[in-house]
Write an enzyme that holds these catalytic residues in place. Structure first.
Site, PDB file in Angstrom:
ATOM      1  N   ASP A  31      -2.009  38.213 -13.502  1.00 54.78           N
ATOM      2  CA  ASP A  31      -3.006  37.474 -12.733  1.00 54.78           C
ATOM      3  C   ASP A  31      -4.408  37.619 -13.305  1.00 54.78           C
ATOM      4  O   ASP A  31      -4.913  38.730 -13.497  1.00 54.78           O
ATOM      5  CB  ASP A  31      -2.992  37.962 -11.281  1.00 54.78           C
ATOM      6  CG  ASP A  31      -3.811  37.063 -10.369  1.00 54.78           C
ATOM      7  OD1 ASP A  31      -3.723  35.832 -10.513  1.00 54.78           O
ATOM      8  OD2 ASP A  31      -4.529  37.600  -9.508  1.00 54.78           O
ATOM      9  N   ARG A  81       0.816  -1.219   0.000  1.00 53.88           N
ATOM     10  CA  ARG A  81       0.000   0.000   0.000  1.00 53.88           C
ATOM     11  C   ARG A  81       0.848   1.266   0.000  1.00 53.88           C
ATOM     12  O   ARG A  81       0.537   2.229  -0.718  1.00 53.88           O
ATOM     13  CB  ARG A  81      -0.943  -0.015   1.199  1.00 53.88           C
ATOM     14  CG  ARG A  81      -1.844   1.219   1.336  1.00 53.88           C
ATOM     15  CD  ARG A  81      -2.440   1.705   0.038  1.00 53.88           C
ATOM     16  NE  ARG A  81      -3.104   0.662  -0.735  1.00 53.88           N
ATOM     17  CZ  ARG A  81      -3.394   0.777  -2.015  1.00 53.88           C
ATOM     18  NH1 ARG A  81      -3.042   1.880  -2.691  1.00 53.88           N
ATOM     19  NH2 ARG A  81      -4.001  -0.192  -2.649  1.00 53.88           N
TER      20      ARG A  81
END
Length: 287
Positions: free
Chosen positions: A224, A106
């Site tokens: 931005d 895992r």
């Protein structure tokens, strides 16, 4: 331009992170399921295979998980980080003590799936803008404790790295500008503070702010939340004097138009903070 060299990470960094993950998973008594159901002498062989298409990242973490669990486990890598995967492709083969193999499974798959998911997400953006000069770059929007690894995965997917932290570059954002009293005062203060190897980037929201910033001579300007037509105007205004970075809500259906505006860099937080895990699995080979 994105490097054509395969990225690499120091083994010590990988082992430290993997060891912590193994200890977290094993808890206070180790893998009691494998201890309860498998004879101590049982051996097994397995493959890690892709269930979905994508780009591999994190093979070294998987190898580390098996090696640290039991040094006698044999890990044979078949594919390398940065390789493209198709469903069914075998990434690696593992052979050795069955208990150890399943105890490491895992943790190995967690690192592989997460990092390969980031590499795959990055690749999906990079492929769409490959015909332009723009690079897709990551941000500081990363999982705490995993930043170096997630930025490594970005490079595996064909992207490039933005700054790693608050200490390796100066990025003047809107809140800095507000407190400093304007774009120019903020840049001038940064230039007075920075050493000669420290780059200075400033974020602007408008073309007027861009023009103002250019008078102070930053190294990079972040544009931005501008639309492609505004970005194209910004490219014309800058005239190659600084690197231009497009940022803000850029998605797969908009990244091509952003890149075609002529900007140098396109930053995305999504490729690290929201990339889906790539489905890879471990299958025991039955003789």
């Amino acid at each position: 331009m994105t490097s054509t060299h395969r990225p690499d990470l120091p083994q010590l960094m990988i082992d430290e992170a993997v060891r912590a993950a193994l200890l977290e998973d094993w808890g206070r008594a180790g893998d009691i399921t494998s201890q309860a159901t498998l004879p101590a002498a049982a051996r097994a062989s397995a493959v890690i295979a892709a269930r979905k298409p994508g780009v591999l990242a994190g093979a070294g973490f998987a190898e580390s998980a098996f090696r640290l669990t039991d040094a006698s486990l044999q890990f044979e890598p078949i594919m390398r980080d940065g390789d493209r995967l198709s469903p069914g492709d075998v990434v690696a083969r593992i052979e050795g003590p069955a208990r150890a193999l399943l105890s490491a499974e895992r943790v190995a798959l967690n690192f592989l799936g997460h990092l390969s998911g980031i590499a795959t997400a990055t690749s999906s953006f990079a492929d769409l803008i490959a015909h332009t000069k723009a690079d897709i770059v990551c941000t500081r929007k990363t999982t705490p404790g995993l930043r170096a690894f997630e930025k490594y995965a970005v490079k595996c997917g064909g992207g490039a790295n933005h700054r790693f932290g608050l200490d390796d570059a100066i990025l003047i954002k809107d809140n800095h500008i507000a407190v400093a009293g304007g774009v120019v005062p903020a840049i001038e203060a940064a230039k007075a503070f920075a050493g000669h190897l420290v780059k200075i980037e400033v974020e602007v929201d408008t073309l007027d702010q861009l023009k103002e910033a250019l008078t102070a001579g930053p190294d990079v300007v972040m544009l931005d939340n501008m639309q492609p037509d505004q970005l194209a105007q910004a490219v014309e205004i800058a005239g190659g004097k600084v690197l231009l970075e497009a940022s803000g809500g850029i998605e797969l259906d908009t990244v091509r138009a952003v890149a075609e505006s002529g900007v140098d860099l396109i930053s995305s937080g999504w490729i690290t903070h929201s990339a889906p895990v790539l489905d890879l699995g471990l299958d025991i080979e039955i003789a």
